[in-house]
Design an enzyme around this catalytic site. Sequence first.
Site, short mmCIF file in Angstrom:
data_model
loop_
_atom_site.label_atom_id
_atom_site.label_comp_id
_atom_site.label_asym_id
_atom_site.label_seq_id
_atom_site.Cartn_x
_atom_site.Cartn_y
_atom_site.Cartn_z
N ASP A 214 0.83 -1.21 0.00
CA ASP A 214 0.00 0.00 0.00
C ASP A 214 0.85 1.25 0.00
O ASP A 214 1.93 1.29 -0.59
CB ASP A 214 -0.95 -0.05 1.21
CG ASP A 214 -2.12 0.89 1.07
OD1 ASP A 214 -2.79 1.13 2.07
OD2 ASP A 214 -2.33 1.44 -0.02
N THR A 215 0.41 2.27 0.70
CA THR A 215 0.99 3.60 0.70
C THR A 215 2.48 3.62 1.02
O THR A 215 2.95 2.91 1.90
CB THR A 215 0.27 4.45 1.75
OG1 THR A 215 -1.14 4.31 1.57
CG2 THR A 215 0.64 5.90 1.64
#
Length: 337
Positions: free
Chosen positions: A208-209
Site C-alpha cells: 500500500d501507501t
Amino acid sequence: MESNSANTQKATVIKQENTNCYVAVHIGAGYHSKQNAEQYKKVIKAACNAAMGILKQGQSANAGVESAIKVLEDAPITNAGIGSNLNRRGQVECDASIMCTDPNAFGAVGAVTLICNPIQAANAIMGVSSKGPDSRAGLIPPMFLVGHGAESWAEKHGIPTNTNRRHMITEDSLEKYSEYMERAFPAHNQPAGTSIMQINDDDDLMLDTVGAVCIDNRGVISAGVSSGGIALKYPGRIGEAAMFGCGSWAELQLASDNNLARVSGCSVSGTGEQIMRSMLAQDCAQRSEDIFTALHECFERFCTNPSLAMYPQKSAGLILIRQDLDKGSTGKQKKTW
C-alpha cells in the site's frame, strides 16, 4: 508497526551527522514479497539519500519529503506512481498528500492518472493554498483536487504530466491484475463463499501507501504519503493517502509556557477504509504521552475501534518522528525520537 496482521512494515530512519536533519521513509504496510527484499532496501536507501541531500543543501522539509517520495513513485517495485496496483478496470489511479508546519498547510491529489509524480502536485497545491484567498478576487485556492481537475491544475502549474493514460502501468502490474481478477471474480460454478484471495509468500497483493517524514535545520517537520491504492479497488476510490488527518500529519505543539515547542510528523500505510475511519495519522501525532506509549495506545485504540468491527483483520503501519525544541533558551533540539 502493525496490528492484527501478518504484514511487515518496511521503514528506515536516518540522521545526518553535525546537523539537526532527520529523514524517515517507509514503503507500505502490505504483504511484501520476500524475494524482493533487497530491492525494497535499495529503493528505501535511495529515497533517504535523496531527501537528506536536499536537506543538507539547506532546502525545506517539504522539498525533502517530495524528493524522497518521488524516488519511491519512480520505482516500479512500490505501489505508488509507476507500477501501482490497477483498479477493476485495469487503470492506475494515484493518491498523494503532504502536510507541513511551515507553512502550516496541507495539499492533496486523488484518483490521478496523468500526473507523473502525484506528490509533486500535492506539494504544489499545498504551497498555493497556504497563501490564502486570492488578493484580487478573494477566491479560495484548492487544498485537495481529484481526477481530471487535479490533472488540469497540475499541467497549468508546470507539474509534469503524461497524456498516455497507461504510462504508469508495467508488465508486472498487468500480470498481477490478471491473476487477482481471476482470484476475486471466479467462474460462476465456484462454491458460494469460497475464499480465493489467498496470500502467498511471493505476493505483493496488499502493498500500500509509501511515505516520508523530514525535519530540516529550522526544526520544520513535513510528512507525506503516496499510493496507488489497494488492488482491484473500485474506480474513483480515494484512500487514506489523500485524506486530511488520515495518511499524513505534521504539527507544531507549544507548551503552556510557550517555551517548549514539539514538532510531530506521521506517515501512515495500510487499509485505507480502516485508517480513514480512525483518523490514524492525526490521532497518533497528537498524543501527548511518550512516543512508545503513544504508539502502543494508538494501535490499541485502532484495533478496538468499534467503527472497524466489520473487518476481520485490521492492517496499519506508520512512521512517527517527534522533536522537542527549547525555544526559550538555546533554540536547539532537546530530544528527537
